[in-house]
Design a protein around this motif. Structure first.
Motif, PDB file in Angstrom:
ATOM      1  N   TYR A 128       0.847  -1.178   0.000  1.00 59.80           N
ATOM      2  CA  TYR A 128       0.000   0.000   0.000  1.00 59.80           C
ATOM      3  C   TYR A 128       0.889   1.237   0.000  1.00 59.80           C
ATOM      4  CZ  TYR A 128      -4.052  -2.853   1.340  1.00 59.80           C
ATOM      5  OH  TYR A 128      -5.055  -3.779   1.370  1.00 59.80           O
ATOM      6  N   ALA A 129       0.450   2.274  -0.731  1.00 60.10           N
ATOM      7  CA  ALA A 129       1.138   3.564  -0.722  1.00 60.10           C
ATOM      8  C   ALA A 129       0.078   4.655  -0.579  1.00 60.10           C
ATOM      9  CB  ALA A 129       1.933   3.769  -2.008  1.00 60.10           C
ATOM     10  N   PHE A 130       0.378   5.684   0.240  1.00 58.46           N
ATOM     11  CA  PHE A 130      -0.598   6.723   0.575  1.00 58.46           C
ATOM     12  C   PHE A 130      -0.023   8.100   0.275  1.00 58.46           C
ATOM     13  CE2 PHE A 130      -1.347   3.076   3.224  1.00 58.46           C
ATOM     14  CZ  PHE A 130      -2.731   2.950   3.291  1.00 58.46           C
ATOM     15  N   THR A 150      -2.540   0.350  -4.412  1.00 62.99           N
ATOM     16  CA  THR A 150      -2.251  -1.001  -3.926  1.00 62.99           C
ATOM     17  C   THR A 150      -1.584  -1.823  -5.020  1.00 62.99           C
ATOM     18  OG1 THR A 150      -4.460  -1.783  -4.600  1.00 62.99           O
ATOM     19  CG2 THR A 150      -4.195  -1.022  -2.323  1.00 62.99           C
ATOM     20  N   ARG A 151      -0.697  -2.705  -4.592  1.00 61.26           N
ATOM     21  CA  ARG A 151      -0.139  -3.729  -5.477  1.00 61.26           C
ATOM     22  C   ARG A 151      -0.481  -5.068  -4.849  1.00 61.26           C
ATOM     23  NH1 ARG A 151       6.214  -4.802  -6.434  1.00 61.26           N
ATOM     24  NH2 ARG A 151       5.822  -6.092  -4.611  1.00 61.26           N
ATOM     25  N   PRO A 152      -1.440  -5.818  -5.415  1.00 63.48           N
ATOM     26  CA  PRO A 152      -1.946  -7.024  -4.755  1.00 63.48           C
ATOM     27  C   PRO A 152      -0.913  -8.133  -4.566  1.00 63.48           C
ATOM     28  CG  PRO A 152      -3.445  -6.264  -6.477  1.00 63.48           C
ATOM     29  CD  PRO A 152      -2.191  -5.490  -6.626  1.00 63.48           C
ATOM     30  N   GLN A 209      -2.510  -0.520  -8.612  1.00 59.17           N
ATOM     31  CA  GLN A 209      -3.854  -0.030  -8.885  1.00 59.17           C
ATOM     32  C   GLN A 209      -4.092   1.240  -8.084  1.00 59.17           C
ATOM     33  OE1 GLN A 209      -6.374  -3.244  -7.633  1.00 59.17           O
ATOM     34  NE2 GLN A 209      -5.503  -4.708  -9.085  1.00 59.17           N
ATOM     35  N   GLY A 210      -4.852   2.184  -8.662  1.00 57.16           N
ATOM     36  CA  GLY A 210      -5.182   3.411  -7.949  1.00 57.16           C
ATOM     37  C   GLY A 210      -4.913   4.634  -8.795  1.00 57.16           C
ATOM     38  N   ALA A 260      -4.605   2.903 -17.421  1.00 55.24           N
ATOM     39  CA  ALA A 260      -5.276   2.497 -16.190  1.00 55.24           C
ATOM     40  C   ALA A 260      -5.521   3.691 -15.285  1.00 55.24           C
ATOM     41  CB  ALA A 260      -4.436   1.444 -15.463  1.00 55.24           C
ATOM     42  N   LEU A 261      -4.596   4.650 -15.326  1.00 53.20           N
ATOM     43  CA  LEU A 261      -4.730   5.821 -14.473  1.00 53.20           C
ATOM     44  C   LEU A 261      -5.958   6.633 -14.847  1.00 53.20           C
ATOM     45  CD1 LEU A 261      -3.286   7.403 -12.198  1.00 53.20           C
ATOM     46  CD2 LEU A 261      -2.154   8.721 -13.988  1.00 53.20           C
ATOM     47  N   ALA A 262      -6.274   6.679 -16.136  1.00 58.37           N
ATOM     48  CA  ALA A 262      -7.424   7.452 -16.586  1.00 58.37           C
ATOM     49  C   ALA A 262      -8.727   6.902 -16.030  1.00 58.37           C
ATOM     50  CB  ALA A 262      -7.474   7.471 -18.112  1.00 58.37           C
TER      51      ALA A 262
END
Length: 715
Positions: free
Chosen positions: A361-363, A374-376, A383-384, A707-709
């Protein structure tokens, strides 16, 4: 500013920018240009600096004194850079030194001319940063703003992506004096409106006034025009010398920053804008703190200040007002400010962490809310960004985040939250946290931890950012530096229960934020820098109360520490004043000893830099002297591997069980960028020591643009 006005100016800027459309990366102007790293998969293109930077300062020269070299590095990369000056900076109206023996008492004060002289100096310094020539031409335009006001917009013709915006509100004309006709008076409601101070020679000809709401809206409209992805501003809560003492900073700096906070909160509510982050800078308090820049960076910064100060006194501009600020010419270093750059928020390096096995997780605070990626799994894509539940209307999450991981794998994220309020006395800042509902699940609502400060919270909310640790039962303790520069803590009475009252842990003159880590025996360490050394608090045994503060004997640091558990102790990393080189030491606890034992400090090698250094395992990440993101894996002959990317805030690092290191940073484009590094490969003794391989992947956007879009917006 009306839609038609914004459209006209946008068209002008677009036309001017045609010649600069191909600009991506410029020479850094400092040392050797960073070398591209090895190629990687197509979806992970190497990062170069992108985005749109908008700086908002109170006075002409606040940017040069307190935001450089970030400013010059940003200009050198070719990103769009705009600086907004809230006040005219007219001071006493005399373009000469404050010293009585250097002033001409027969010469009348001329506030409009002095404001023009400062504008001339700023344009010269920016032209020099961008083109190498202080005489490079500008196009100056007047645009309408809110409530019948106007602003001057200057576009550097040779580099049209460099803009200046002059709001030309009246300054306080006093560092801390209670002058109602000021940004402070307008914010506090002591005056219904604040008038303008137009510079002579400005294309803005008609005086105007702003109410508090109009001033906020005018700044928000500038944001809407330039659509920044990084907003830089000053510190809205620098504190006082004592609970009822003088402000530690110029009142225009802190109250100007509060207007920026309110404007960002309003801008964040608009549709169709890009994500943005905020970076806050320390101003006057730098005077009493150790220098953070090396000699070369300090001299480069001083050169731009001398240009602004019109140090050579040659009439290159042909203006009767003067070609720069002669007050600054008598002391262009300020109070040692050319040697320093500091961030007042967002320096925690624990904003990336591991959740359930393999998940990261990164915030980061984006748009005034807390975002996360998140990177599962190790072989999965990031993702995010997604967003935690929003805070209440009229509040904003400040820059920076820290995390702690509970024994069951849940993550708690901590930050500070500002309540902007409609009345001055209700403005305040508090610590907050949010906890995952289950390992790997969504996050619950924000919970307030309050503040250890008491009294006039609107003026003294100068607390640091919270850091936290969880014990073997899952009980969380939160640590924070209060406005009196001492260490405070709150602990849950039981896992999941309410927090007890704030406890005093002592210390004095603390700088930056405390850092904590746990050694292999389960004993918690906590360290905090002062302006002269580093203090320590430790657990003599797992679960025991922290004891301290203990002197460490360490020399002065630049005030930003990082700590990570390593072997049977905790490794502490920090930068050395005046060089910016990274120094590390290993702290261990000997049974029965009252204080931790620290190994002799050792440099991590390579050239210096500035800002926080993230550390985990054998991986270090930080800002190089060029301002770019860099990593190193310390060996016998370590080397820093630089990138071509500038970033905001602090980096973060994690180490996977197989020894692979991952570093992350928030780029100026408000996107998450990462790089991976393999573990050092040991060589048999008596060889030269572990090899130091280059990063496995260059810095790249963690989430591909397609994916960011599709990323979720705040909910």
């Amino acid at each position: 500013m009306s839609l038609a006005s914004r459209t006209r100016l946008a068209a002008l800027l677009a036309a001017l920018t045609v010649g600069a459309a191909g600009i991506t990366t410029w020479a850094y102007g400092y040392g050797t240009a960073p070398q591209p790293a090895a190629a990687t998969k197509a979806t992970s293109r190497p990062s170069v600096t992108q985005g749109t930077v908008l700086q908002v300062v109170a006075h002409p020269d606040d940017d040069l004194f307190f935001m450089n070299p970030d400013l010059s590095r940003s200009i050198s990369t070719g990103v769009k850079v705009t600086t907004v000056y809230l006040t005219a900076g007219e001071s006493d109206g005399r373009n000469e030194a404050h010293s009585p023996h250097l002033q001409d008492p027969t010469r009348p004060a001329d506030h409009a001319s002095y404001a023009e002289a400062r504008q001339n100096g700023i344009r010269a310094a920016y032209a020099e940063m961008a083109t190498g020539r202080r005489t490079s031409a500008w196009q100056r335009t007047s645009i309408p703003t809110t409530g019948g006001g106007s602003a001057e917009v200057d576009v550097l013709l040779a580099r049209p992506e460099v803009n200046l915006v002059w709001m030309q509100m009246r300054e306080a004309r006093s560092i801390s004096g209670d002058n109602p006709d000021s940004l402070r008076g307008l914010w506090d409601g002591k005056v219904p409106a604040l008038g303008s101070q137009l510079a002579s020679g400005s294309p803005v000809r008609t005086p105007f006034t702003y109410t508090r709401d109009q001033a906020v809206q005018a700044i928000a409209n500038v944001f809407a025009l330039y659509r920044p992805t990084t907003i830089r501003t000053q510190d809205p809560t620098p504190g006082r010398t004592q609970p009822a003492g003088a402000f530690l900073d110029h009142q225009d700096h802190m109250y100007g920053a509060r207007f920026v906070q309110a404007a960002t909160e309003r801008y964040a509510a608009t549709a169709g804008r890009p994500h943005f982050s905020v970076q806050n800078y320390v101003s006057y308090p730098n005077s009493s703190l150790p220098p953070t820049l090396d000699a070369k960076a300090a001299e480069e910064k001083l050169g731009y200040l001398k240009t602004y100060a019109w140090s050579d006194h040659q009439d290159w501009c042909g203006s009767p007002a003067g070609c720069g600020d002669r007050k600054t010419a008598t002391r262009p270093t300020g109070a040692g400010w050319n040697q320093t750059i500091r961030y007042s928020r967002g320096e925690s390096t624990t904003w990336m962490t591991q959740g359930p096995p393999g998940r990261l997780y990164a915030f980061a605070a984006l748009d005034g809310q807390m975002a996360y990626w998140t990177r599962p799994a190790p072989d999965a894509d990031w993702q995010g960004p997604r967003f935690l539940p929003p805070t209440a209307p009229g509040t904003t999450i400040d820059a920076g985040a820290s995390t702690t991981r509970l024994p069951d794998g849940r993550i708690a994220v901590l930050a500070t939250r500002t309540t902007l309020a409609t009345t001055a006395q209700d403005y305040r800042r508090e610590s907050v946290y949010a906890l995952q509902n289950a390992p790997g699940a969504d996050f619950g609502p924000w919970h307030s931890l309050g503040t250890p400060d008491t009294g006039d919270l609107s003026a003294t909310s100068a607390t640091g950012a919270p850091t936290a640790a969880a014990d073997a039962t899952g009980r969380i303790t939160v640590y924070i530096r209060d406005s009196r520069r001492t260490l405070r803590a709150r602990t849950q009475s039981a896992p999941g229960a309410d927090f007890g009252p704030w406890q005093t842990l002592g210390g004095s003159a603390l700088q930056g934020d405390p850092v904590t880590a746990t050694d292999s025996a389960g004993r918690r360490h906590l360290y905090a820098a002062t302006d002269r050394t580093v203090l320590a608090w430790t657990q003599p045994a797992p679960g025991a109360p922290l004891t301290g503060p203990f002197p460490t004997g360490l020399p002065a640091t630049t005030g930003v520490l990082s700590a990570t558990g390593q072997d049977d102790g905790v490794r502490l990393s920090f930068r050395t004043p005046g060089t910016g080189t990274v120094t590390t030491t290993q702290a261990t606890i000997t049974p029965g000893a009252p204080a931790p034992l620290l190994s002799p400090p050792a440099t991590a090698g390579g050239e210096g830099g500035y800002g926080a250094v993230a550390t985990t395992g054998h991986l270090l990440a930080g800002r190089a002297a060029t301002g770019t993101a860099a990593v190193t894996l310390p060996g016998q002959n370590p080397a820093w591997y630089e990138s071509q990317m500038l970033y905001t805030g602090a980096p973060a690092t994690v180490t996977a069980p197989d020894g692979t290191g991952l570093a992350a940073a928030l780029g100026l484009d408000a996107d998450l960028h990462t790089t991976t590094t393999p573990t050092p490969t040991p060589t048999p003794a008596p060889g030269p020591g572990p090899a130091v391989p280059a990063p496995s992947t260059p810095w790249h956007r963690a989430v591909p643009p397609t994916a960011l879009a599709q990323a979720a917006r705040p909910h």
